[in-house]
Structure formats: structure tokens, C-alpha cells
Scaffold this motif. Structure first.
Motif: not given
Length: 483
Positions: A459-478
Motif C-alpha cells: 500500500q505504501v509502495d502504491e503511494a510512492l507510485f502515485e507521487a511519481k505519477k504526480q510529478g515526483r519530488d514530493r510525497f504521497k501518503g496513506v
């Protein structure tokens, strides 16, 4: 030999294979045996001379002095000849077995050994050894009683039995008995027993009329001599240990108890000195100190070796943070612990943005240097000792944050991103920034034994994938915390 209860038996294990030494010690200590260890033949001989064990478990292929030589040296000494010895061997070699038994061993065990069989053999030999010792003591007591009866019958009432026993005791003791005349100047010797003659080499005729100081020869700078003079002046008893010299010039340590003997009027007429040769005790104390120092050195070396092995097994050699193996073990441990304690667990997964391009552009050495700097930056951002920073994959990193709510995990993730931005490691082929950046996935959950930690990682790996998808240099959380 130790004649205490079975569980108090003293066992010396001698083996140059550290794993075997530790395993056998653990097995025997769990049975309440007193266990000592030695890793080579020389240390084994020091240990035996320091304190005679009830049983020796002896490896054959030892350093410095091999097992056969150790066995031979022990069996040649009368006071140690009865120590039971069990040989250990890596091979079922008929010739070795025969040689061990001929040397005086009572048993022979082949590695690998079964724990139950090993304990049965040890218990059997300890029981036999203790029973043999008890039988010897019983026989000795019977012999003494028989001799006393024969003496009583022989002398009947010609001399009092008490006087005869006193004379026999003085003559038979290994201790030196010296009587000096306190009424004459310089306290001349008037009697020494056979024990004195054996201890010093001087006969009664040679020492009669002399002062005991002749035993110190020219070694007169001993504080104990002044203590003796003071006690003589005060008419008091004293107990000292002196360096004395035999007739042949050899040094021996003499523990002496000096006591005044008074007549009916209270006047001191004699001094009685009981002397014990404590040279072996002094030597044993030195050897024990040497043995203990050697054992401490071995323990320090083992501790350092274990520390190095732990680092090798749990640390990533390039970045010097934890490796994937350590990450998996720690995550599983914390998952179980926090499940019991009903506390949250947070996890950060990070990936260096466009790292393949970085490697292609700057080379693998440059890529390695980048990984080291990123790992150090992440480690500084994880502030608590309980937090674990690990290299998760090639350019992937992970941070385990035990007992950390979602808001706390987000703060750590933000520190990582901002620290990397300030570091500004050049990355000219990145589509994000002209310096190295990371994408992070952040997650928090209340662990449960009903679910697997790997599901949470996904699930955390999916959040990482979402951060990349939204432009990188950021974090996404769950946030998966439950009430």
C-alpha cells in the motif's frame, strides 16, 4: 575434586571451535553445571592447575598443545590423575579412539552429537567420579580408625593416647612446626618437625640454636619482618607471608602463624611457628590472573567478532545503512510488537528520481557516491534511535518509524525532501530539477496479527507510485489507522 551435589559439578570444556564451545557450555549450564571454557591446550592446563574440575571435555585438535598432550600432562600429576576426561572428535577414527583411551580418557564422543546422549554420558561420568571419591574418603577414614585401634592396643597404658596422638600429628603434618626459646636472646630454634626438614632441606641439627631469619638469607627488605619484630616486642601473635629460601637456594613462599606460649605465671617461654608452603597457591593465583586475563581477551575478541558479523549481516556495504534483510526482520518484529501494544507503525518508501539517467550520465562511481549522500541525508532526518533507515533496493530506501502517527511520518518525509533540496547534488538529466530529488510514499497503520506486514508495504509502495505519477519530488501518503 568437587564432591557437591550433581548440579554443582565443575566441568572444563576445551575446544578451539567457538561455536561448539558455546553450544556445549549452553547445554551444560542449562543443567546447572558450573562450566569453564578454554580455547587451546595451554589455557586448558592453566585452568586445571587453577581449580581442579570434576570432568574435562577435551577436543583433540587444539592449538599450542594438542588434546593428547593435555591429557598426558594431566594424568602424570598425582593430584589430577583421577579427573575423568571425555574426548571430542570431528571424525569417527578408530585409531584416534584407541589412542584416546590409552592416554587415560574414559569416553569418546563424535561430532555432531545428540544432546540427550551427550548429557547422559556427562551425567554418568560425574556420578561415577563422585561415587569413587566418596569411596576413597570412606576407605581413608576406615584406615585411620584401624591404625588408631592398633596403636591403642600396642601402647595400652604405657603412654597417654592423647600425648601419642599429639606427637604423631606434629610428626605427620606437612606443615613446618618450629619452636623457639623466648627466654634466650635472639629467639634460638630448639625444635623443628620433619615437615620443616622436608620444606626447607635443613635438618634439626643444622638449625638448632639459629634464629629463623637465616631462611630469608639476604632478602631482608620485607615489610612482614618488621611486623614480626613488633609482635615479638608486644608479646602478641601474628600471621604473615614471607619469601623464604631452601637449603638449595630455591625460593618458596611461607605462610606463617606465630603464637606465644606462656608458663603458669603468664611469662612467655616459647614461640610456636606453624609454617605452610604456599608457593603453589601464589603460582596458582598468578596463573588464575593470567587465565582470567586471557579469558577476558577472548571474550572481548568474541564480542568484537560478533559485532562485526552483525554489521556484515545487517548493514548495506555501500551506504552503511541497514540492508534489505535487516529491514524485513525489523518490520516483522515491530509489526508483532505494535500489534500487542496497540500502537501505530509508520513506513516511508523512497525512490531517487531518474536515477538510471544519473548513472548513465555520471557513471557508476558517481552513482555510488550519490547513493551514499542520499542515505546519510535520510539517516539524519530520522531522528530517533528506534527508527530504522534501510536500503530497500538499488536506488530505493525505506524508513521504519515505530510508534509514530501519520502526522509524525509526514514531518519526517518533509525533512527528507527539504534536506535533499538543500544538498543540491547535481542531476543535469533530471526532468524534475537540476539536482537530485526523491519521490516518497508514506503510510501509517495500526498493525494486526490478522494481516501481513507485506500488504501494508504494498500500500505504501502504491503511494510512492502515485507521487511519481504526480510529478515526483514530493510525497504521497496513506493513513490506515483504525480507531
Amino acid at each position: 575434586m568437587n564432591t557437591h551435589k550433581l548440579q554443582k559439578a565443575n566441568i572444563l570444556i576445551v575446544d578451539n571451535q567457538i561455536d561448539s564451545l558455546k553450544l556445549l557450555s549452553k547445554i551444560l549450564e542449562e543443567q546447572d553445571y558450573q562450566v569453564r571454557q578454554a580455547i587451546d591446550g595451554e589455557m586448558a592446563l592453566i585452568a586445571v592447575n587453577t581449580e581442579i574440575p570434576d570432568l574435562i571435555i577435551l577436543g583433540i585438535n587444539l592449538d599450542k598443545v594438542d588434546g593428547y598432550q593435555v591429557c598426558e600432562k594431566i594424568k602424570k600429576q598425582e593430584k589430577m590423575s583421577d579427573i575423568p576426561i571425555i574426548f571430542l572428535s570431528n571424525f569417527d577414527d578408530y585409531g584416534q579412539k584407541i589412542k584416546a583411551l590409552q592416554m587415560g580418557a574414559i569416553d569418546y564422543i563424535i561430532k555432531p552429537y545428540q544432546q540427550k546422549e551427550f548429557l547422559a554420558r556427562v551425567n554418568n561420568q560425574i556420578n561415577l567420579s563422585l561415587k569413587t571419591q566418596q569411596l576413597k574418603e570412606t576407605n581413608h577414614n576406615l584406615e585411620q580408625k584401624l591404625k588408631l585401634i592398633e596403636v591403642s592396643q600396642q601402647f595400652n597404658q604405657k603412654i597417654p593416647l592423647e600425648s601419642y596422638l599429639l606427637y604423631e600429628a606434629i610428626a605427620a603434618t606437612n606443615n613446618s612446626i618450629v619452636i623457639t626459646d623466648a627466654t634466650a636472646s635472639d629467639y634460638p630454634i630448639i625444635y623443628v618437625n620433619p615437615g620443616f626438614e622436608t620444606m626447607t632441606g635443613y635438618s634439626l641439627e643444622e638449625v638448632t640454636g639459629k634464629n629463623c631469619r637465616f631462611l630469608q638469607e639476604s632478602d631482608r627488605q620485607q615489610p612482614q619482618l618488621e611486623e614480626i619484630r613488633h609482635c615479638l616486642q608486644q608479646g602478641q601473635p601474628c600471621h604473615v607471608t614471607l619469601r623464604n629460601y631452601r637449603k638449595d637456594g630455591s625460593l618458596f613462599w611461607n605462610e606463617m602463624s606465630l603464637s606465644p606460649i606462656k608458663d603458669e605465671s603468664g611469662k612467655i617461654i616459647y614461640y610456636l611457628a606453624v609454617q605452610t608452603d604456599v608457593t603453589d597457591k601464589k603460582r596458582a593465583n598468578k596463573e588464575q590472573q593470567r587465565y582470567e586475563a586471557s579469558l577476558q581477551k577472548m571474550n572481548r575478541e568474541l564480542h568484537e567478532l560478533n559485532r562485526k558479523l552483525y554489521r556484515l549481516a545487517n548493514m548495506d556495504g555501500l551506504t552503511e545503512v541497514a540492508n534489505r534483510r535487516c529491514f524485513d526482520e525489523t518490520l516483522e518484529q515491530e509489526w508483532r510488537r505494535l500489534s500487542r501494544e496497540k500502537k501505530p507503525l509508520s513506513l516511508i518508501l523512497g525512490d531517487i528520481d531518474y536515477f538510471k539517467r544519473y548513472n548513465d550520465n555520471y557513471g557508476h562511481l558517481g552513482g555510488d557516491d550519490c547513493l551514499k549522500k542520499v542515505a546519510a541525508t535520510i539517516a539524519k532526518a530520522a531522528l530517533r534511535p528506534a527508527d530504522l533507515v534501510a536500503r530497500y533496493g538499488g536506488e530505493e530506501f525505506a524508513v521504519i518509524l515505530p510508534d509514530t502517527p501519520y502526522e509524525g511520518a509526514k514531518q519526517v518525509a518533509q525533512r527528507i525532501l527539504e534536506s535533499l533540496r538543500r544538498l543540491r547534488i547535481p542531476h543535469q538529466v533530471s526532468d524534475v530539477q537540476p539536482y537530485v530529488t526523491m519521490s516518497l510514499g508514506v503510510g501509517t497503520i495500526n498493525p494486526s496479527l490478522e494481516t501481513k506486514a507485506t500488504c501494508f508495504v504494498d500500500q505504501v509502495d502504491e503511494a510512492l507510485f502515485e507521487a511519481k505519477k504526480q510529478g515526483r519530488d514530493r510525497f504521497k501518503g496513506v493513513d490506515k489507522q483504525t480507531s
